[in-house]
Design a protein around this motif. Sequence first.
Motif, PDB file in Angstrom:
ATOM      1  N   GLU A  30       3.504   4.732  11.190  1.00 44.92           N
ATOM      2  CA  GLU A  30       3.349   5.866  12.097  1.00 44.92           C
ATOM      3  C   GLU A  30       4.605   6.189  12.910  1.00 44.92           C
ATOM      4  O   GLU A  30       4.972   7.354  13.064  1.00 44.92           O
ATOM      5  CB  GLU A  30       2.168   5.610  13.046  1.00 44.92           C
ATOM      6  N   ASN A  31       5.253   5.188  13.439  1.00 45.46           N
ATOM      7  CA  ASN A  31       6.355   5.432  14.371  1.00 45.46           C
ATOM      8  C   ASN A  31       7.710   5.017  13.811  1.00 45.46           C
ATOM      9  O   ASN A  31       8.618   4.663  14.570  1.00 45.46           O
ATOM     10  CB  ASN A  31       6.081   4.701  15.685  1.00 45.46           C
ATOM     11  N   VAL A  32       7.850   5.067  12.496  1.00 45.17           N
ATOM     12  CA  VAL A  32       9.115   4.693  11.854  1.00 45.17           C
ATOM     13  C   VAL A  32       9.505   5.766  10.845  1.00 45.17           C
ATOM     14  O   VAL A  32       8.650   6.460  10.290  1.00 45.17           O
ATOM     15  CB  VAL A  32       9.008   3.330  11.140  1.00 45.17           C
ATOM     16  N   LEU A  33      10.799   5.895  10.623  1.00 44.40           N
ATOM     17  CA  LEU A  33      11.266   6.786   9.568  1.00 44.40           C
ATOM     18  C   LEU A  33      10.995   6.140   8.220  1.00 44.40           C
ATOM     19  O   LEU A  33      11.057   4.911   8.079  1.00 44.40           O
ATOM     20  CB  LEU A  33      12.771   7.043   9.721  1.00 44.40           C
ATOM     21  N   LEU A  34      10.703   6.968   7.224  1.00 43.74           N
ATOM     22  CA  LEU A  34      10.427   6.432   5.899  1.00 43.74           C
ATOM     23  C   LEU A  34      11.607   5.589   5.427  1.00 43.74           C
ATOM     24  O   LEU A  34      12.757   6.016   5.496  1.00 43.74           O
ATOM     25  CB  LEU A  34      10.171   7.558   4.901  1.00 43.74           C
ATOM     26  N   GLY A  35      11.294   4.396   4.976  1.00 37.32           N
ATOM     27  CA  GLY A  35      12.318   3.473   4.514  1.00 37.32           C
ATOM     28  C   GLY A  35      12.617   2.365   5.496  1.00 37.32           C
ATOM     29  O   GLY A  35      13.014   1.272   5.098  1.00 37.32           O
ATOM     30  N   HIS A  68       0.820  -1.215   0.000  1.00 29.65           N
ATOM     31  CA  HIS A  68       0.000   0.000   0.000  1.00 29.65           C
ATOM     32  C   HIS A  68       0.851   1.261   0.000  1.00 29.65           C
ATOM     33  O   HIS A  68       2.069   1.223   0.227  1.00 29.65           O
ATOM     34  CB  HIS A  68      -0.932   0.001   1.206  1.00 29.65           C
ATOM     35  N   GLY A  69       0.186   2.397  -0.207  1.00 32.56           N
ATOM     36  CA  GLY A  69       0.858   3.685  -0.168  1.00 32.56           C
ATOM     37  C   GLY A  69       0.888   4.259   1.237  1.00 32.56           C
ATOM     38  O   GLY A  69       0.576   3.584   2.221  1.00 32.56           O
ATOM     39  N   THR A  70       1.268   5.534   1.337  1.00 30.31           N
ATOM     40  CA  THR A  70       1.434   6.190   2.634  1.00 30.31           C
ATOM     41  C   THR A  70       0.097   6.412   3.328  1.00 30.31           C
ATOM     42  O   THR A  70      -0.880   6.836   2.706  1.00 30.31           O
ATOM     43  CB  THR A  70       2.135   7.547   2.448  1.00 30.31           C
ATOM     44  N   VAL A  71       0.058   6.121   4.626  1.00 32.44           N
ATOM     45  CA  VAL A  71      -1.088   6.465   5.474  1.00 32.44           C
ATOM     46  C   VAL A  71      -0.560   7.230   6.678  1.00 32.44           C
ATOM     47  O   VAL A  71       0.605   7.087   7.070  1.00 32.44           O
ATOM     48  CB  VAL A  71      -1.882   5.222   5.921  1.00 32.44           C
ATOM     49  N   SER A  72      -1.416   8.035   7.293  1.00 34.30           N
ATOM     50  CA  SER A  72      -0.968   8.907   8.381  1.00 34.30           C
ATOM     51  C   SER A  72      -0.941   8.210   9.729  1.00 34.30           C
ATOM     52  O   SER A  72      -0.217   8.618  10.635  1.00 34.30           O
ATOM     53  CB  SER A  72      -1.876  10.144   8.456  1.00 34.30           C
ATOM     54  N   SER A  73      -1.732   7.151   9.873  1.00 32.69           N
ATOM     55  CA  SER A  73      -1.840   6.492  11.161  1.00 32.69           C
ATOM     56  C   SER A  73      -1.809   4.980  10.981  1.00 32.69           C
ATOM     57  O   SER A  73      -2.358   4.447  10.011  1.00 32.69           O
ATOM     58  CB  SER A  73      -3.142   6.900  11.868  1.00 32.69           C
ATOM     59  N   ASP A  74      -1.203   4.283  11.927  1.00 34.95           N
ATOM     60  CA  ASP A  74      -1.185   2.829  11.859  1.00 34.95           C
ATOM     61  C   ASP A  74      -2.592   2.243  12.002  1.00 34.95           C
ATOM     62  O   ASP A  74      -2.817   1.092  11.634  1.00 34.95           O
ATOM     63  CB  ASP A  74      -0.279   2.253  12.954  1.00 34.95           C
ATOM     64  N   GLN A  75      -3.523   3.024  12.547  1.00 34.75           N
ATOM     65  CA  GLN A  75      -4.911   2.569  12.619  1.00 34.75           C
ATOM     66  C   GLN A  75      -5.525   2.393  11.227  1.00 34.75           C
ATOM     67  O   GLN A  75      -6.512   1.670  11.066  1.00 34.75           O
ATOM     68  CB  GLN A  75      -5.760   3.556  13.425  1.00 34.75           C
ATOM     69  N   ASP A  76      -4.934   3.038  10.233  1.00 38.83           N
ATOM     70  CA  ASP A  76      -5.469   2.975   8.868  1.00 38.83           C
ATOM     71  C   ASP A  76      -4.775   1.923   8.002  1.00 38.83           C
ATOM     72  O   ASP A  76      -5.123   1.756   6.829  1.00 38.83           O
ATOM     73  CB  ASP A  76      -5.304   4.345   8.184  1.00 38.83           C
ATOM     74  N   ILE A  77      -3.795   1.223   8.559  1.00 42.90           N
ATOM     75  CA  ILE A  77      -2.984   0.326   7.740  1.00 42.90           C
ATOM     76  C   ILE A  77      -3.796  -0.824   7.173  1.00 42.90           C
ATOM     77  O   ILE A  77      -3.691  -1.151   5.974  1.00 42.90           O
ATOM     78  CB  ILE A  77      -1.782  -0.210   8.538  1.00 42.90           C
ATOM     79  N   LEU A  78      -4.610  -1.482   7.990  1.00 38.89           N
ATOM     80  CA  LEU A  78      -5.373  -2.626   7.497  1.00 38.89           C
ATOM     81  C   LEU A  78      -6.366  -2.200   6.420  1.00 38.89           C
ATOM     82  O   LEU A  78      -6.572  -2.919   5.438  1.00 38.89           O
ATOM     83  CB  LEU A  78      -6.095  -3.332   8.645  1.00 38.89           C
ATOM     84  N   THR A  79      -6.974  -1.022   6.607  1.00 37.39           N
ATOM     85  CA  THR A  79      -7.882  -0.507   5.576  1.00 37.39           C
ATOM     86  C   THR A  79      -7.118  -0.255   4.283  1.00 37.39           C
ATOM     87  O   THR A  79      -7.568  -0.628   3.187  1.00 37.39           O
ATOM     88  CB  THR A  79      -8.548   0.798   6.049  1.00 37.39           C
ATOM     89  N   ALA A  80      -5.935   0.360   4.399  1.00 35.39           N
ATOM     90  CA  ALA A  80      -5.117   0.629   3.213  1.00 35.39           C
ATOM     91  C   ALA A  80      -4.682  -0.668   2.541  1.00 35.39           C
ATOM     92  O   ALA A  80      -4.692  -0.774   1.305  1.00 35.39           O
ATOM     93  CB  ALA A  80      -3.898   1.460   3.601  1.00 35.39           C
TER      94      ALA A  80
END
Length: 281
Positions: free
Chosen positions: A101-106, A62-74
Amino acid sequence: MLRLLCFCFLLLFNCSSCSKDYIIPSISRERTTRNIQNDGISVTVIIDQPNLKNVDVLMVFHGTVSSDQDILTAANTTLDKFKGILDRNDMMLISVAYPQENVLLGDSILQAEAALLWLKNTANQELGITIGKIFLAGHSQGGYMVTRLNTLHQTNGVIANAPGPLNLVYRCQLEENGQVQQSAVCTRLKNVYGLTSENSDAYFERSLLNFTNGFKSDILFVQGLNDSPIQMYSWPIFKQEVFNCTDCQSRQFVEILGGEHGSLFDSVQGKSAFNSFIGSH
């Protein structure tokens, strides 16, 4: 003569009835969510599995999401998007819900790699199937993930739609200068590395422009030419760097005139290139 006609009629009737008994049933599918592990790293995956013992697999990101709560939906949405353009109904699809949410990109490449290695080494035993070909596909930051994975592990092929971020130095500079709205991605990087003017190398090291060599499998890039200005600023540079690679497998670019960020899913040209690539590998 009458007997012969009756016999032919009965034979035709019986053959017609027999053919109905041998109609190939449609392939049923089941979708499950599970937490998998590889070498101590765990990640959640969503599995859309056909009722078959031998399957090829499309693993999607998936692409970028702002919150880990949205990951499963994404992850579910991404799975549905790729499933919707895939011509084949006999492939298993696996969508990787890698953290944001709590990691640096990459840094989530660790979870992405864990999912791929699980698929390569363990999934057949856990799922009770035989896995054939493995393809990777990703959209946006998911395209970033599969491009990076292609520098680490061989598969049967990789598809990246509008992969990015291409150039974090440029993108985060615009945010620092107030030219575009601030994002969580650049804010987290600034909290660790400071401003781009102070530590541009750290930003570049995480940019996709830093991963244009060493592709271990054939890769297809799809890019809408009416994507965001930030994406298109670095796209020609990225494309040229990939073309210049001397230790890469085949690279193919499909650019969609007038296409936007989701061109792979929205255009006939993108869908056709996607299925042709899988069909030819």
